[in-house]
Structure formats: C-alpha cells, structure tokens
Write a protein that holds these residues in place. Sequence first.
Motif, PDB file in Angstrom:
ATOM      1  N   LYS A   1      25.455  99.300  32.950  1.00 42.45           N
ATOM      2  CA  LYS A   1      26.656  98.462  32.877  1.00 42.45           C
ATOM      3  C   LYS A   1      26.853  97.896  31.482  1.00 42.45           C
ATOM      4  O   LYS A   1      27.950  97.889  30.930  1.00 42.45           O
ATOM      5  CB  LYS A   1      26.570  97.323  33.900  1.00 42.45           C
ATOM      6  N   GLN A   2      25.748  97.416  30.918  1.00 46.54           N
ATOM      7  CA  GLN A   2      25.826  96.849  29.572  1.00 46.54           C
ATOM      8  C   GLN A   2      26.197  97.925  28.560  1.00 46.54           C
ATOM      9  O   GLN A   2      27.030  97.720  27.681  1.00 46.54           O
ATOM     10  CB  GLN A   2      24.488  96.213  29.183  1.00 46.54           C
ATOM     11  N   ARG A   3      25.573  99.077  28.735  1.00 46.78           N
ATOM     12  CA  ARG A   3      25.862 100.168  27.800  1.00 46.78           C
ATOM     13  C   ARG A   3      27.337 100.559  27.884  1.00 46.78           C
ATOM     14  O   ARG A   3      28.017 100.731  26.874  1.00 46.78           O
ATOM     15  CB  ARG A   3      24.996 101.387  28.114  1.00 46.78           C
ATOM     16  N   ALA A   4      27.831 100.682  29.106  1.00 54.07           N
ATOM     17  CA  ALA A   4      29.236 101.060  29.273  1.00 54.07           C
ATOM     18  C   ALA A   4      30.144 100.008  28.650  1.00 54.07           C
ATOM     19  O   ALA A   4      31.115 100.340  27.951  1.00 54.07           O
ATOM     20  CB  ALA A   4      29.543 101.227  30.753  1.00 54.07           C
TER      21      ALA A   4
ATOM     22  N   SER B   1      35.198  92.411  37.702  1.00 54.43           N
ATOM     23  CA  SER B   1      36.142  91.396  37.226  1.00 54.43           C
ATOM     24  C   SER B   1      36.031  91.282  35.711  1.00 54.43           C
ATOM     25  O   SER B   1      35.007  91.635  35.123  1.00 54.43           O
ATOM     26  CB  SER B   1      35.799  90.050  37.855  1.00 54.43           C
ATOM     27  N   PRO B   2      37.099  90.801  35.053  1.00 54.45           N
ATOM     28  CA  PRO B   2      37.040  90.614  33.602  1.00 54.45           C
ATOM     29  C   PRO B   2      35.869  89.710  33.199  1.00 54.45           C
ATOM     30  O   PRO B   2      35.219  89.947  32.179  1.00 54.45           O
ATOM     31  CB  PRO B   2      38.379  89.956  33.270  1.00 54.45           C
ATOM     32  N   ALA B   3      35.583  88.702  34.036  1.00 55.33           N
ATOM     33  CA  ALA B   3      34.473  87.798  33.712  1.00 55.33           C
ATOM     34  C   ALA B   3      33.146  88.559  33.721  1.00 55.33           C
ATOM     35  O   ALA B   3      32.304  88.383  32.833  1.00 55.33           O
ATOM     36  CB  ALA B   3      34.429  86.643  34.703  1.00 55.33           C
ATOM     37  N   ALA B   4      32.986  89.424  34.741  1.00 54.12           N
ATOM     38  CA  ALA B   4      31.756  90.206  34.826  1.00 54.12           C
ATOM     39  C   ALA B   4      31.649  91.185  33.660  1.00 54.12           C
ATOM     40  O   ALA B   4      30.556  91.404  33.114  1.00 54.12           O
ATOM     41  CB  ALA B   4      31.703  90.958  36.150  1.00 54.12           C
ATOM     42  N   ALA B   5      32.784  91.739  33.265  1.00 50.80           N
ATOM     43  CA  ALA B   5      32.789  92.670  32.129  1.00 50.80           C
ATOM     44  C   ALA B   5      32.367  91.932  30.861  1.00 50.80           C
ATOM     45  O   ALA B   5      31.550  92.417  30.077  1.00 50.80           O
ATOM     46  CB  ALA B   5      34.176  93.272  31.949  1.00 50.80           C
ATOM     47  N   ARG B   6      32.920  90.749  30.695  1.00 44.89           N
ATOM     48  CA  ARG B   6      32.593  89.926  29.534  1.00 44.89           C
ATOM     49  C   ARG B   6      31.086  89.607  29.517  1.00 44.89           C
ATOM     50  O   ARG B   6      30.438  89.657  28.481  1.00 44.89           O
ATOM     51  CB  ARG B   6      33.407  88.627  29.605  1.00 44.89           C
ATOM     52  N   ARG B   7      30.565  89.323  30.711  1.00 43.63           N
ATOM     53  CA  ARG B   7      29.152  88.983  30.822  1.00 43.63           C
ATOM     54  C   ARG B   7      28.281  90.203  30.442  1.00 43.63           C
ATOM     55  O   ARG B   7      27.341  90.081  29.669  1.00 43.63           O
ATOM     56  CB  ARG B   7      28.841  88.547  32.257  1.00 43.63           C
ATOM     57  N   SER B   8      28.633  91.374  30.981  1.00 43.11           N
ATOM     58  CA  SER B   8      27.872  92.588  30.652  1.00 43.11           C
ATOM     59  C   SER B   8      27.881  92.840  29.153  1.00 43.11           C
ATOM     60  O   SER B   8      26.863  93.181  28.545  1.00 43.11           O
ATOM     61  CB  SER B   8      28.463  93.804  31.362  1.00 43.11           C
ATOM     62  N   LEU B   9      29.061  92.666  28.577  1.00 46.05           N
ATOM     63  CA  LEU B   9      29.208  92.884  27.144  1.00 46.05           C
ATOM     64  C   LEU B   9      28.318  91.912  26.375  1.00 46.05           C
ATOM     65  O   LEU B   9      27.576  92.296  25.464  1.00 46.05           O
ATOM     66  CB  LEU B   9      30.685  92.697  26.761  1.00 46.05           C
ATOM     67  N   HIS B  10      28.405  90.659  26.777  1.00 51.01           N
ATOM     68  CA  HIS B  10      27.642  89.602  26.121  1.00 51.01           C
ATOM     69  C   HIS B  10      26.139  89.871  26.225  1.00 51.01           C
ATOM     70  O   HIS B  10      25.413  89.813  25.229  1.00 51.01           O
ATOM     71  CB  HIS B  10      28.003  88.267  26.779  1.00 51.01           C
ATOM     72  N   GLU B  11      25.682  90.200  27.442  1.00 54.30           N
ATOM     73  CA  GLU B  11      24.255  90.499  27.661  1.00 54.30           C
ATOM     74  C   GLU B  11      23.829  91.687  26.804  1.00 54.30           C
ATOM     75  O   GLU B  11      22.741  91.691  26.209  1.00 54.30           O
ATOM     76  CB  GLU B  11      24.009  90.850  29.143  1.00 54.30           C
ATOM     77  N   GLY B  12      24.705  92.687  26.777  1.00 60.45           N
ATOM     78  CA  GLY B  12      24.390  93.899  26.013  1.00 60.45           C
ATOM     79  C   GLY B  12      24.220  93.592  24.538  1.00 60.45           C
ATOM     80  O   GLY B  12      23.271  94.049  23.891  1.00 60.45           O
ATOM     81  N   ILE B  13      25.134  92.808  24.019  1.00 62.34           N
ATOM     82  CA  ILE B  13      25.094  92.478  22.584  1.00 62.34           C
ATOM     83  C   ILE B  13      23.859  91.639  22.268  1.00 62.34           C
ATOM     84  O   ILE B  13      23.187  91.849  21.260  1.00 62.34           O
ATOM     85  CB  ILE B  13      26.385  91.758  22.167  1.00 62.34           C
ATOM     86  N   LYS B  14      23.564  90.703  23.193  1.00 57.76           N
ATOM     87  CA  LYS B  14      22.397  89.846  22.988  1.00 57.76           C
ATOM     88  C   LYS B  14      21.135  90.713  22.887  1.00 57.76           C
ATOM     89  O   LYS B  14      20.300  90.530  22.004  1.00 57.76           O
ATOM     90  CB  LYS B  14      22.274  88.866  24.166  1.00 57.76           C
TER      91      LYS B  14
ATOM     92  N   TRP C   1      23.650 102.898  17.846  1.00 57.86           N
ATOM     93  CA  TRP C   1      24.033 103.632  19.053  1.00 57.86           C
ATOM     94  C   TRP C   1      22.825 104.171  19.790  1.00 57.86           C
ATOM     95  O   TRP C   1      22.865 104.367  20.990  1.00 57.86           O
ATOM     96  CB  TRP C   1      25.054 104.720  18.707  1.00 57.86           C
ATOM     97  N   THR C   2      21.758 104.410  19.046  1.00 59.09           N
ATOM     98  CA  THR C   2      20.525 104.785  19.721  1.00 59.09           C
ATOM     99  C   THR C   2      20.056 103.628  20.600  1.00 59.09           C
ATOM    100  O   THR C   2      19.677 103.823  21.756  1.00 59.09           O
ATOM    101  CB  THR C   2      19.425 105.123  18.695  1.00 59.09           C
ATOM    102  N   ALA C   3      20.146 102.431  20.045  1.00 58.11           N
ATOM    103  CA  ALA C   3      19.749 101.254  20.815  1.00 58.11           C
ATOM    104  C   ALA C   3      20.681 101.036  21.995  1.00 58.11           C
ATOM    105  O   ALA C   3      20.249 100.684  23.095  1.00 58.11           O
ATOM    106  CB  ALA C   3      19.739 100.027  19.900  1.00 58.11           C
ATOM    107  N   VAL C   4      21.984 101.301  21.776  1.00 54.56           N
ATOM    108  CA  VAL C   4      22.960 101.171  22.874  1.00 54.56           C
ATOM    109  C   VAL C   4      22.572 102.102  24.016  1.00 54.56           C
ATOM    110  O   VAL C   4      22.670 101.745  25.187  1.00 54.56           O
ATOM    111  CB  VAL C   4      24.391 101.494  22.388  1.00 54.56           C
ATOM    112  N   GLY C   5      22.084 103.271  23.658  1.00 55.05           N
ATOM    113  CA  GLY C   5      21.733 104.280  24.650  1.00 55.05           C
ATOM    114  C   GLY C   5      20.657 103.842  25.625  1.00 55.05           C
ATOM    115  O   GLY C   5      20.576 104.370  26.728  1.00 55.05           O
ATOM    116  N   VAL C   6      19.817 102.896  25.235  1.00 56.76           N
ATOM    117  CA  VAL C   6      18.754 102.486  26.154  1.00 56.76           C
ATOM    118  C   VAL C   6      19.079 101.188  26.888  1.00 56.76           C
ATOM    119  O   VAL C   6      18.253 100.660  27.629  1.00 56.76           O
ATOM    120  CB  VAL C   6      17.382 102.359  25.424  1.00 56.76           C
ATOM    121  N   LEU C   7      20.296 100.667  26.695  1.00 51.96           N
ATOM    122  CA  LEU C   7      20.716  99.500  27.488  1.00 51.96           C
ATOM    123  C   LEU C   7      20.869  99.895  28.946  1.00 51.96           C
ATOM    124  O   LEU C   7      21.110 101.070  29.246  1.00 51.96           O
ATOM    125  CB  LEU C   7      22.058  98.970  26.975  1.00 51.96           C
ATOM    126  N   PRO C   8      20.779  98.934  29.868  1.00 52.03           N
ATOM    127  CA  PRO C   8      21.102  99.236  31.272  1.00 52.03           C
ATOM    128  C   PRO C   8      22.551  99.735  31.357  1.00 52.03           C
ATOM    129  O   PRO C   8      23.382  99.337  30.532  1.00 52.03           O
ATOM    130  CB  PRO C   8      20.955  97.879  31.968  1.00 52.03           C
TER     131      PRO C   8
END
Lengths: 186, 153
Positions: free
Chosen positions: B108-111, B133-146, B99-106
């Motif tokens: 949108k990705q963090r959210a 859009s759901p696609a954009a949300a999926r992309r943010s999530l994916h980028e964040g996890i990566k 979660w510390t690492a999550v905190g420094v994500l951009p």
Amino acid sequence: MTKTPMSGLVERASQEGLLDVAYTTTDSPFGPLLLARTPKGLVRVGLPNQDAEELLAELATRVSPRVLEAPGQFDEARRELDLYFEGRLESFDLALDWQLSEGFRRRVLRGIARIPYGQTRSYTQMARGAGNQRAVRAAGTACGSNPIPLVVACHRVLRSSGGMGGYGGGVPMKRALLELEGALDV
Amino acid sequence: MPALPPFQVLIDEHAEVVMAVLRAAVGHEAADDCFQETFLAALRAYPKLNDAGNLRGWVITIAHRKAIDHHRARGRRPLPVAEVAEVGVEDPLPGGEIWTAVGVLPPKQRAAVTLRYASDLPHAEIADALGCSPAAARRSLHEGIKRLRKELA
C-alpha cells in the motif's frame, strides 16, 4: 510507448468484438487521408483539408467511443486507393457502412455510388434519381455531407451549368480527380 | 457532461502513466500483460462510462486492479527488489537508489508513493486507485515517506 503491448491490444480488441471503429491514415497525392471502418465496412473517409481529430471525435459520438487506431485493418482499402490514384482502378470493391447518412441524403449518395468512372452527373439528376427532382439544393447538401468521399465519388457531381460546384476537399482537388479520370476533356 | 473522446485519445494520453504505474506495481516483465488487460477492461466498460471528467484516474484505478489480480494469481507478495532497480534504470525516474528503497515498502505504501511521485497523482486520485479513503491514502503516503527517510538516512 512500447509497440508490442499496443498492437496486441488492437488484436485482442478485434477478437473480442470491441473494435467498433478502426481507423488509420494513408498517403495520397493530395495529402493524408483518414480512413475509418466498422465491422460492416468503410464508414468515413477524411480528406486532407479536413481535421482528423474532429472527424474522430464525431465518430466517437455518432458511432461508438470505442475508436482505435488499427492500420492492419486497411490493407485492401489502401491498396485500392493507391491504384485509383495511379489511374489503374476504376471501381472500388470495398464494403461500405452507410450509417452516417439517412433518408434522402442516403438515397442521393447511393445514386452517386453508381455513377461510372470518368462520367459526371448534375445535382438536378441526382435529386431526380433520389425521388425528388425539385430538391436540387438538398442533393447538393447531400453531396457536401458525403461521409465516404472518393469511394462514393461525389466529385463526379457538377452544376447543371457545367460549373464545378463545391467539394469537401476543395475545388482544386475535385478538378484534379476529374482530370485523373479523364472526365474533363470534353 | 463532456462527450467521451475516441478511446485512442485516452490511450495516447494515459498509456505512459499506466505503464509507469504497472511497472512499479508488478515489475517490468509482467507490466506488458497487465497493460493489455487494463486497456481491454477499459475498452469493454468505456461506452457505459458516465463521467468523462477524470479518465486518467479511472484508467489508473483499473490498472491497479489488474496489478492486484496479477499478484493474487501469482499467490505471493510482489516485486523482487532487483526488478524495481531495473525499472529505475530504464525509466526516466529520478534517483535509482530511492526507487530501489520504494520497491521494498509494504504494497500500500509503495503504491501510494509511486502514484504520488512517479505518476504525479493528487491524493484523491491515489485514494481512487487504491480503493481507500483520501485520509487513508494520505496516511499510506506519509508512512511510506517516513520509512524511506529512515532507510535512506
């Protein structure tokens, strides 16, 4: 849940006029009572054997869905009820909101609200008082639908024969209330 | 259409997730204020709400708007890292380090990551909450996890 943001929320809702229905529960010798009020006054009292969740859902539909738990709004009601159950208060001095009853029923209930402490009336008398002597059964229904029991003392209405009749909180509670008021000794 | 439940039911059922979302989005201290703003705004709009079907998504959407308002008002990008670490310690979230690492994500990705894994929202609701859009949300999530994978590797 943190307490502070929650109580602050109720306070601000009240200030902004968003607290359409406030409620709380309070102890009684018979079990927990649900109390609900609008800015006009007490609108609903739920007796211990009534399902509080169901009553709140009904308030959300019939009055407003802005229903919030707000114990601070009930200091006076709680104080008067406590005194009543101790036999130290004979008449309530609380503002009432009658919006949950209409027409004949409301007239019956307003009549009931005038029955003095420790006295009883019959369903027939209540029907007559509300302007329709023959509507005895409807008067009984009105008592049964009383949204503000205890404060509007429908437990003081009995059958003409002297029988107990019904009570939303159960007949034993009705009998106990009448005993508390000394209305059954005769 | 299902009838609107008493507002208190909505609070009781969703206060916890709203608080988790807000703590992740604005930090522990500001979360209390945003929490009140969220539920006040919800209370104002509540009687006119047409669809009682997804109250959770609705109130989380409002929470996100309030978090964005908060950041705008402060005129800076959110979240010093230290605050996030604290959230991770106090809340029963798994793996403080993550979660510390999550905190420094951009933002949108963090959210997106927070909503998905701390609040357990499906993609459609994340999209609602983020206003994309759901696609954009999926992309943010994916980028964040990566990005998290790279950070934590």
